[in-house]
Design a protein around this motif. Structure first.
Motif, PDB file in Angstrom:
ATOM      1  N   LEU A  93      -2.510  -6.685   6.416  1.00  0.00           N
ATOM      2  CA  LEU A  93      -2.968  -8.063   6.403  1.00  0.00           C
ATOM      3  C   LEU A  93      -3.520  -8.440   7.626  1.00  0.00           C
ATOM      4  O   LEU A  93      -2.909  -8.685   8.529  1.00  0.00           O
ATOM      5  CB  LEU A  93      -1.712  -8.947   6.259  1.00  0.00           C
ATOM      6  N   ALA A  94      -5.023  -8.423   7.596  1.00  0.00           N
ATOM      7  CA  ALA A  94      -5.682  -8.719   8.549  1.00  0.00           C
ATOM      8  C   ALA A  94      -5.697  -9.997   9.200  1.00  0.00           C
ATOM      9  O   ALA A  94      -5.526 -11.111   8.471  1.00  0.00           O
ATOM     10  CB  ALA A  94      -7.221  -8.470   8.620  1.00  0.00           C
ATOM     11  N   GLY A  95      -5.483 -10.757  10.536  1.00  0.00           N
ATOM     12  CA  GLY A  95      -5.599 -11.863  11.071  1.00  0.00           C
ATOM     13  C   GLY A  95      -4.172 -12.678  11.038  1.00  0.00           C
ATOM     14  O   GLY A  95      -3.925 -13.694  11.422  1.00  0.00           O
TER      15      GLY A  95
ATOM     16  N   VAL B 115       5.642  -7.116   9.657  1.00  0.00           N
ATOM     17  CA  VAL B 115       6.223  -7.817   8.645  1.00  0.00           C
ATOM     18  C   VAL B 115       5.906  -7.001   7.237  1.00  0.00           C
ATOM     19  O   VAL B 115       4.758  -6.555   7.193  1.00  0.00           O
ATOM     20  CB  VAL B 115       5.478  -9.331   8.422  1.00  0.00           C
ATOM     21  N   LEU B 116       6.751  -6.794   6.261  1.00  0.00           N
ATOM     22  CA  LEU B 116       6.707  -5.931   5.183  1.00  0.00           C
ATOM     23  C   LEU B 116       6.877  -6.950   4.140  1.00  0.00           C
ATOM     24  O   LEU B 116       8.058  -7.477   4.079  1.00  0.00           O
ATOM     25  CB  LEU B 116       7.321  -4.789   5.240  1.00  0.00           C
ATOM     26  N   MET B 117       5.829  -7.116   3.350  1.00  0.00           N
ATOM     27  CA  MET B 117       6.065  -7.990   1.974  1.00  0.00           C
ATOM     28  C   MET B 117       5.341  -7.325   0.925  1.00  0.00           C
ATOM     29  O   MET B 117       4.472  -6.465   1.039  1.00  0.00           O
ATOM     30  CB  MET B 117       5.331  -9.351   2.063  1.00  0.00           C
TER      31      MET B 117
ATOM     32  N   LEU C 184       2.077  -5.022   1.482  1.00  0.00           N
ATOM     33  CA  LEU C 184       1.512  -5.851   2.284  1.00  0.00           C
ATOM     34  C   LEU C 184       1.966  -5.857   3.599  1.00  0.00           C
ATOM     35  O   LEU C 184       3.222  -5.872   3.856  1.00  0.00           O
ATOM     36  CB  LEU C 184       1.250  -7.257   1.872  1.00  0.00           C
ATOM     37  N   VAL C 185       1.316  -5.452   4.657  1.00  0.00           N
ATOM     38  CA  VAL C 185       1.729  -5.074   6.032  1.00  0.00           C
ATOM     39  C   VAL C 185       1.024  -5.574   7.081  1.00  0.00           C
ATOM     40  O   VAL C 185      -0.262  -5.688   7.296  1.00  0.00           O
ATOM     41  CB  VAL C 185       1.813  -3.283   6.459  1.00  0.00           C
ATOM     42  N   ALA C 186       1.788  -6.556   7.990  1.00  0.00           N
ATOM     43  CA  ALA C 186       1.177  -7.245   8.781  1.00  0.00           C
ATOM     44  C   ALA C 186       2.030  -6.926  10.361  1.00  0.00           C
ATOM     45  O   ALA C 186       2.877  -6.626  10.228  1.00  0.00           O
ATOM     46  CB  ALA C 186       1.554  -8.672   8.504  1.00  0.00           C
TER      47      ALA C 186
END
Length: 531
Positions: free
Chosen positions: A391-393, A471-473, A520-522
């Motif tokens: 997840l960029a940004g 953050v892992l979603m 999704l990984v941030a």
């Protein structure tokens, strides 16, 4: 001649000579004191003059205790006979568990000694610095484990099933007069069994004005067993008994006069307590594995297929009237994952098996199972993070939540897996009210013990296995973890040539990522400054 003041209460661990016990009449009898003999009390070498001991009336006021513990009365004095050299007494033991135990232990020799506790009211000191007790008042008599003389055996004991029996035994002669520099005993050797006669109480001498202290403050000192002092066994046992009875360190100090732990390097009497394996905190949860789908591993590979998204079935507008129907090319993609092996082994000497150390072997397997769970969690977590979509940004936890929810919605996925690294968790739970969006306010709760919570209809956890700022979603359908069992396979094989036993554990895990777009990984960790 000494002028020091003796303690008001003196306890002499004493006699089993002539002790008798009867379950039928529920009595315990024996010699409780020998006059004119040097004994070692809390005041030092002590001699009781004949007739010096006064007993309260009625004599039932004298309680029969367990190990000088006021909270453990066993019975009361029922008769007292002053035979000149020896003072004999009998005690009535009421029915009950404690009394039954006292009778049984007196019979079988586990607790067949007698000990008196007295309050000194008149005294003097002789030229050898011996305390001469001229008048004292009897407080209590106790049944104790360690007698003054180890070879003074119980005779005529009958305390089994309410039937009187006679147990033949031997007796010992009175000890020789102790040397001036040795510790003698105030406990009596085996006298002839005393007849049960009405109590004879000598008149009490006039009080000397000696101040009376509380009994609990007086040191309690066991009598020494013979000219050489107490044996190491007797002293060690006595200290343990006094401590268990609740006496303070001041009270049992004298019992340590000639006994120090350094004298027992072989741990013959004062032994360490082996408690086996200690508890240790071990992390065996698997939050990522538990968040995704699970399957049974039955082969060395896990494989399947999925659509090439550019060439998956697509529907277009149709003009009708036998016009050409929209059509597109179809392509599938094979997907497979190799099963990952996990194993460990140890060559253990056979004696751990042959000599019954099964607990150690079990601990080896248990520890290996815990580590296996952690290793599989780490391995599967790496598959998930590496396959996931960045997840960029997303520079904060709130921006990551917003971006992840939008990305999942665009592909038709649901966010039902939400895990934070430790730094993200800390930032999230410390959000100020002014920084929390309206939809999160008054909707959440946090469980610090367990590091989990929920807010806005979403559940989340802190996963200490993630990087601090991650953050892992994900949609839990996006990946599946395959495993034969959450516990590894145990193996034991004999190693006869080397006299050992080979211990082994083996486990196998597989993973398939169905759709990386739904993982999704941030990373909210600020980028380092340029330059």
């Amino acid at each position: 001649m000494s002028t020091r003041t003796p303690p008001a209460v003196v306890t002499l661990a004493g006699h089993r000579a002539g002790l008798t016990a009867s379950a039928k009449s529920r009595t315990i009898s024996g010699a409780i004191l020998q006059y004119g003999v040097v004994g070692y009390s809390s005041a030092g070498p002590t001699i009781f003059e004949a007739g010096s001991l006064t007993v309260p009336e009625p004599i039932s006021k004298v309680k029969f205790l367990h190990q000088h513990d006021d909270d453990k009365p066993l019975g009361v004095m029922s008769s007292l006979t002053d035979a000149g050299e020896f003072l004999h007494a009998s005690f009535t033991i009421p029915p009950g568990e404690d009394g039954d135990r006292a009778l049984t232990e007196a019979q079988d020799g586990r607790r067949d000694g007698l000990s008196v506790g007295v309050q000194i009211t008149e005294y003097a000191w002789d030229d050898n610095d011996n305390l001469i007790v001229k008048a004292a008042r009897l407080h209590e008599v106790s049944q104790v484990t360690i007698p003054a003389f180890e070879n003074a055996l119980v005779s005529d004991v009958a305390a089994s099933h309410g039937k009187d029996t006679t147990m033949p035994t031997t007796t010992t002669a009175p000890p020789a007069k102790p040397a001036p520099d040795t510790t003698a005993t105030a406990a009596a050797q085996t006298p002839p069994p005393a007849p049960q006669t009405p109590p004879v109480t000598p008149p009490a001498p006039a009080a000397s004005g000696l101040e009376v202290f509380e009994r609990q403050a007086a040191p309690i000192v066991p009598a020494n067993a013979g000219r050489g002092g107490m044996t190491l066994a007797a002293a060690a046992q006595k200290v343990i008994e006094l401590a268990q009875a609740g006496h303070s360190a001041l009270q049992i100090t004298a019992a340590l006069n000639d006994i120090v732990p350094a004298d027992d390097a072989g741990e013959g009497y004062l032994r360490r307590q082996f408690i086996g394996e200690l508890w240790q905190a071990m992390k065996d949860d698997r939050p990522i594995i538990d968040s995704f789908g699970r399957g049974k591993l039955t082969g060395t590979k896990v494989y399947g297929w999925k659509w090439d998204l550019e060439n998956s079935p697509k529907v277009g507008k149709y003009a009708g009237n036998k016009q050409p129907v929209p059509s597109n090319s179809l392509k599938t993609i094979p997907v497979e994952g190799d099963a990952q092996d996990f194993a460990a082994g140890w060559d253990v000497a056979r004696k751990y098996i042959d000599l019954g150390a099964s607990g150690f072997i079990e601990s080896v397997f248990r520890g290996a199972a815990v580590d296996y769970r952690q290793q599989t969690e780490l391995w599967f977590g790496q598959q998930i993070i590496e396959a996931g979509t960045p997840l960029a940004g997303a520079t904060s936890v709130l921006s990551a939540l917003n971006a992840g929810a939008i990305a999942a919605a665009k592909i038709g996925a649901s966010i039902n897996v939400m895990q934070f690294g430790t730094k993200v968790w800390e930032d999230f739970i410390n959000l100020k009210t002014a920084d929390v969006p309206w939809w999160l306010q008054k909707q959440g709760n946090i469980e610090i013990d367990g590091l989990k919570g929920n807010a806005g209809g979403m559940s989340f956890i802190c996963n200490v296995g993630l990087d601090d700022g991650q953050v892992l979603m994900a949609d839990k359908r996006a990946a599946t973890y395959y495993e034969d069992s959450s516990d590894p396979i145990r193996v034991q094989a004999l190693d006869l040539p080397r006299g050992g036993v080979d211990l082994g554990v083996f486990g196998y895990a597989g993973a398939i990522v169905h759709d990386p777009r739904a993982i999704l990984v941030a990373d909210t960790t600020p980028a380092p400054p340029a330059g």
